[in-house]
Design an enzyme around this catalytic site. Sequence first.
Site, PDB file in Angstrom:
ATOM      1  N   HIS A  36       0.857  -1.182   0.000  1.00  0.00           N
ATOM      2  CA  HIS A  36       0.000   0.000   0.000  1.00  0.00           C
ATOM      3  C   HIS A  36       0.900   1.241   0.000  1.00  0.00           C
ATOM      4  O   HIS A  36       2.138   1.126  -0.025  1.00  0.00           O
ATOM      5  CB  HIS A  36      -0.935  -0.019   1.214  1.00  0.00           C
ATOM      6  CG  HIS A  36      -0.234  -0.238   2.532  1.00  0.00           C
ATOM      7  ND1 HIS A  36       0.645   0.659   3.066  1.00  0.00           N
ATOM      8  CD2 HIS A  36      -0.282  -1.286   3.408  1.00  0.00           C
ATOM      9  CE1 HIS A  36       1.099   0.210   4.217  1.00  0.00           C
ATOM     10  NE2 HIS A  36       0.563  -0.984   4.458  1.00  0.00           N
ATOM     11  N   HIS A  39       4.039   1.415   2.250  1.00  0.00           N
ATOM     12  CA  HIS A  39       5.225   0.742   1.717  1.00  0.00           C
ATOM     13  C   HIS A  39       5.875   1.597   0.627  1.00  0.00           C
ATOM     14  O   HIS A  39       7.097   1.690   0.543  1.00  0.00           O
ATOM     15  CB  HIS A  39       4.849  -0.617   1.106  1.00  0.00           C
ATOM     16  CG  HIS A  39       4.268  -1.596   2.084  1.00  0.00           C
ATOM     17  ND1 HIS A  39       2.964  -2.017   2.033  1.00  0.00           N
ATOM     18  CD2 HIS A  39       4.824  -2.238   3.143  1.00  0.00           C
ATOM     19  CE1 HIS A  39       2.733  -2.885   3.000  1.00  0.00           C
ATOM     20  NE2 HIS A  39       3.839  -3.044   3.703  1.00  0.00           N
ATOM     21  N   ARG A 189      -3.443  -5.080   7.031  1.00  0.00           N
ATOM     22  CA  ARG A 189      -4.549  -5.705   7.773  1.00  0.00           C
ATOM     23  C   ARG A 189      -5.871  -4.944   7.635  1.00  0.00           C
ATOM     24  O   ARG A 189      -6.926  -5.498   7.902  1.00  0.00           O
ATOM     25  CB  ARG A 189      -4.197  -5.808   9.261  1.00  0.00           C
ATOM     26  CG  ARG A 189      -3.152  -6.872   9.548  1.00  0.00           C
ATOM     27  CD  ARG A 189      -3.046  -7.143  11.035  1.00  0.00           C
ATOM     28  NE  ARG A 189      -2.182  -8.283  11.310  1.00  0.00           N
ATOM     29  CZ  ARG A 189      -0.872  -8.205  11.434  1.00  0.00           C
ATOM     30  NH1 ARG A 189      -0.263  -7.057  11.302  1.00  0.00           N
ATOM     31  NH2 ARG A 189      -0.167  -9.302  11.673  1.00  0.00           N
TER      32      ARG A 189
HETATM   33  P1  AMP Z   1       4.701  -4.905   6.730  1.00  0.00           P
HETATM   34  O1  AMP Z   1       4.572  -5.315   5.294  1.00  0.00           O
HETATM   35  O2  AMP Z   1       3.403  -4.558   7.393  1.00  0.00           O
HETATM   36  O3  AMP Z   1       5.571  -5.847   7.534  1.00  0.00           O
HETATM   37  O4  AMP Z   1       5.473  -3.516   6.712  1.00  0.00           O
HETATM   38  C1  AMP Z   1       6.695  -3.367   6.027  1.00  0.00           C
HETATM   39  C2  AMP Z   1       7.264  -2.023   6.346  1.00  0.00           C
HETATM   40  O5  AMP Z   1       6.343  -1.001   5.973  1.00  0.00           O
HETATM   41  C3  AMP Z   1       7.543  -1.829   7.855  1.00  0.00           C
HETATM   42  O6  AMP Z   1       8.765  -1.115   8.003  1.00  0.00           O
HETATM   43  C4  AMP Z   1       6.368  -1.011   8.298  1.00  0.00           C
HETATM   44  O7  AMP Z   1       6.645  -0.210   9.439  1.00  0.00           O
HETATM   45  C5  AMP Z   1       6.137  -0.148   7.074  1.00  0.00           C
HETATM   46  N1  AMP Z   1       4.763   0.385   7.072  1.00  0.00           N
HETATM   47  C6  AMP Z   1       3.606  -0.312   7.219  1.00  0.00           C
HETATM   48  N2  AMP Z   1       2.549   0.521   7.222  1.00  0.00           N
HETATM   49  C7  AMP Z   1       3.040   1.774   7.084  1.00  0.00           C
HETATM   50  C8  AMP Z   1       2.460   3.084   7.012  1.00  0.00           C
HETATM   51  N3  AMP Z   1       1.140   3.270   7.090  1.00  0.00           N
HETATM   52  N4  AMP Z   1       3.283   4.136   6.872  1.00  0.00           N
HETATM   53  C9  AMP Z   1       4.631   3.970   6.784  1.00  0.00           C
HETATM   54  N5  AMP Z   1       5.239   2.769   6.831  1.00  0.00           N
HETATM   55  C10 AMP Z   1       4.467   1.690   6.981  1.00  0.00           C
END
Ligand code: AMP
Length: 282
Positions: A36, A39, A189
Amino acid sequence: MTIEVARSIPEIRNIVAKAKQDGRTVGLVPTMGGLHAGHLSLIERAGSLCDHVVVSVFVNPTQFNRKEDFENYPGNEAEDLKVLSGTCTNSVFAPSATEVYPEGFATSVTVSTGDKILCDAHRPGHFDGVATVVTKLFLQTGADIACFGEKDYQQLFIVKRLVADLNIPIRIEPVPTVRETDGLALSSRNARLTPEERLLATRLHRALEQVADAVRGGEAASLAIAKAQTWLESDNRFDVEYLEMRSGKTLEILERPDEQDEPRVFIAANLGKVRLIDNIAV
Ligand code: AMP
């Protein structure tokens, strides 16, 4: 731009080695897919700091403490690759679980930062899984910089600690949280929320703002938090795991927001079947 997709550790090592031979710096953005705009902001930051951007897409089984959460984690690789093709990503590392954890795998990285607090108190083993996979990704890619979102603030904190403790030569770059217009932090999520829950979900961010406003106005954190939590739980839709003000530097609990502590308010709450987390600076 065509994106190279590496499935194995030798493949990603080769890609990075070539980039480095050409004198290019390498930035890593670890993700679990379900990409999203949050990322994408990490990817953009990596692209602004490095010449070659590697995005890893790996739903890490060892960081899920609930089987149901792992099984329902939204993943669609074809869709993720399509999204990435419109970004500055140069290569994708999308290994299988057996590539990362072959038979006989027996090592775990634990960052022992003291008492079990925040998500560490509610998701046993979660950060061991995160620390282990992140250490592996750093060693597998040899990246110069890795970008992490402030949305997962405790994760960022733990990753900084492990890089310092294990002398891993990588710079950790924090990136601010990207939000929907109503304040809800973007998260893979969120796709699992019902339309009605999605409307309610904005209250999570509002609860954080309420606490931050109140403590800025001189109210003690414990009182501000009690009020915000009562408001959030009043119609029995949210089940709050924690709502706390802590130092952004040390994660120690705070009652008053002293600037030098870089105070932040942290929340985790279950809404229906979805566990949501968020935090803001005071
Ligand atoms: P995930 O795929 O949820 O494990 O997240 C991968 C990376 O994206 C991690 O470093 C998260 O902290 C970052 N991330 C997830 N959601 C957000 C958001 N809304 N804003 C900025 N970074 C995010």
